[in-house]
Design a protein around this motif. Structure first.
Motif, PDB file in Angstrom:
ATOM      1  N   GLN A  33      14.812  -4.226  30.257  1.00  0.00           N
ATOM      2  CA  GLN A  33      15.505  -3.715  29.088  1.00  0.00           C
ATOM      3  C   GLN A  33      14.507  -3.005  28.187  1.00  0.00           C
ATOM      4  O   GLN A  33      13.307  -3.262  28.244  1.00  0.00           O
ATOM      5  N   TYR A  35      13.849  -1.814  24.057  1.00  0.00           N
ATOM      6  CA  TYR A  35      14.207  -2.049  22.664  1.00  0.00           C
ATOM      7  C   TYR A  35      13.388  -1.121  21.779  1.00  0.00           C
ATOM      8  O   TYR A  35      12.254  -0.751  22.114  1.00  0.00           O
ATOM      9  N   GLN A  37      11.992  -0.894  17.730  1.00  0.00           N
ATOM     10  CA  GLN A  37      11.815  -1.626  16.474  1.00  0.00           C
ATOM     11  C   GLN A  37      11.257  -0.666  15.435  1.00  0.00           C
ATOM     12  O   GLN A  37      10.125  -0.191  15.563  1.00  0.00           O
ATOM     13  N   HIS A  42      13.833  -5.145  13.046  1.00  0.00           N
ATOM     14  CA  HIS A  42      13.877  -6.037  14.189  1.00  0.00           C
ATOM     15  C   HIS A  42      14.179  -5.221  15.437  1.00  0.00           C
ATOM     16  O   HIS A  42      14.684  -4.095  15.342  1.00  0.00           O
ATOM     17  N   PRO A  43      13.883  -5.762  16.622  1.00  0.00           N
ATOM     18  CA  PRO A  43      14.159  -5.010  17.850  1.00  0.00           C
ATOM     19  C   PRO A  43      15.655  -4.738  18.011  1.00  0.00           C
ATOM     20  O   PRO A  43      16.481  -5.617  17.768  1.00  0.00           O
ATOM     21  N   PHE A  45      18.412  -3.257  20.839  1.00  0.00           N
ATOM     22  CA  PHE A  45      18.616  -3.000  22.265  1.00  0.00           C
ATOM     23  C   PHE A  45      18.996  -1.549  22.497  1.00  0.00           C
ATOM     24  O   PHE A  45      19.878  -1.001  21.822  1.00  0.00           O
ATOM     25  N   GLN A  48      19.602  -1.197  29.568  1.00  0.00           N
ATOM     26  CA  GLN A  48      19.156  -2.088  30.627  1.00  0.00           C
ATOM     27  C   GLN A  48      19.200  -1.360  31.966  1.00  0.00           C
ATOM     28  O   GLN A  48      20.142  -0.622  32.252  1.00  0.00           O
ATOM     29  N   PHE A  88       9.589  -1.242  22.944  1.00  0.00           N
ATOM     30  CA  PHE A  88       9.237  -2.377  23.802  1.00  0.00           C
ATOM     31  C   PHE A  88      10.086  -2.357  25.068  1.00  0.00           C
ATOM     32  O   PHE A  88      11.303  -2.154  25.004  1.00  0.00           O
ATOM     33  N   LEU A  99      13.356 -13.592  28.850  1.00  0.00           N
ATOM     34  CA  LEU A  99      13.100 -12.167  28.728  1.00  0.00           C
ATOM     35  C   LEU A  99      11.706 -12.013  28.142  1.00  0.00           C
ATOM     36  O   LEU A  99      11.448 -12.447  27.020  1.00  0.00           O
ATOM     37  N   PHE A 101       8.785  -9.778  26.719  1.00  0.00           N
ATOM     38  CA  PHE A 101       8.569  -8.485  26.078  1.00  0.00           C
ATOM     39  C   PHE A 101       7.189  -7.941  26.414  1.00  0.00           C
ATOM     40  O   PHE A 101       6.217  -8.693  26.571  1.00  0.00           O
TER      41      PHE A 101
END
Lengths: 111, 114
Positions: A33, A35, A37, A42-43, A45, A48, A88, A99, A101
């Motif tokens: 996945q 992400y 930020q 915050h991260p 999404f 995927q 990320f 998961l 990172f």
């Protein structure tokens, strides 16, 4: 344990230039996945990837999953100031809920 | 629908104290994960819970513990705080674990240990 590394750590580009970040896992992944930020945030999404060799596009963003399912990349075409942030990747192993990172790539845009 | 909510947003604690962080997942999400993010680094996995059961634990000392309640909300507890525990603590919720779903993160709790 599983490790996920990203390069480069930092990238400064002129607005309008392209940007690519690369992600490498120490183990084969069931899925990966991505992400984003923003500074102070915050991260969030993005996408995927599940299949070997999979390529997905979201407007100016292109995501790839390697044939061996151990690496991935994110390419942004013609960057804009709104693309600023840290990107990320996050990988999930087989039979493993965790998961993991990556180390992240911080993108800054020079107007 | 409300997103993932975390409380408090900021917290200052003294070394040796204990702290409890709270998280409410998105309605319908049964899985909650906790991450620690030190400034300039990627989120580090602490715990994952699904249906009140621990489904994963990261490489954190026993000072860190968590639980999930029947309404799927969760708490993260950290005992005997150290300066190195200063970080952003993120809670993420997702649909049933084991499937290919992305995480929705809360805004985090910024913990400062002095």
């Amino acid at each position: 344990g599983q490790q996920v590394m990203q390069i480069p750590q930092y990238q400064h580009v002129q607005e309008g230039e392209d940007f690519t970040t690369y992600c490498n896992s120490s183990t084969t992944l069931s899925n990966i996945q991505w992400y984003k930020q923003r500074p102070g945030g915050h991260p969030v999404f993005l996408i995927q990837l599940v299949k070997s060799g999979e390529v997905k596009k979201q407007k100016r963003l292109t995501f790839q999953f390697g044939e061996a399912k151990k690496n991935s990349s994110l390419h942004i075409t013609a960057t804009q100031t709104t693309d600023v942030g840290t990107y990320f990747c996050a990988g999930r192993g087989f039979g493993n809920e965790k998961l993991t990172f990556g180390t992240g790539t911080r993108l800054t845009i020079i107007p | 629908d409300a997103g993932v909510t975390q409380s408090p947003t900021h917290l200052i604690k003294t070394r040796g104290q204990q702290v409890t962080l709270r998280c409410s997942p998105i309605s319908g999400h049964k899985s909650v994960s906790w991450y620690q993010q030190v400034l300039g680094q990627g989120p580090q996995f602490i715990f994952q819970y699904y249906e009140k059961e621990e489904r994963g634990r990261g490489n954190f000392p026993d000072r860190f513990s968590a639980r999930q309640f029947p309404n799927y909300s969760s708490e993260l507890n950290v005992n005997a705080l150290l300066l190195g525990d200063s970080a952003l603590y993120l809670c993420a919720s997702s649909r049933p674990t084991g499937a290919n779903y992305g995480y929705t993160f809360g805004s985090g709790t910024r913990l400062t240990v002095v």
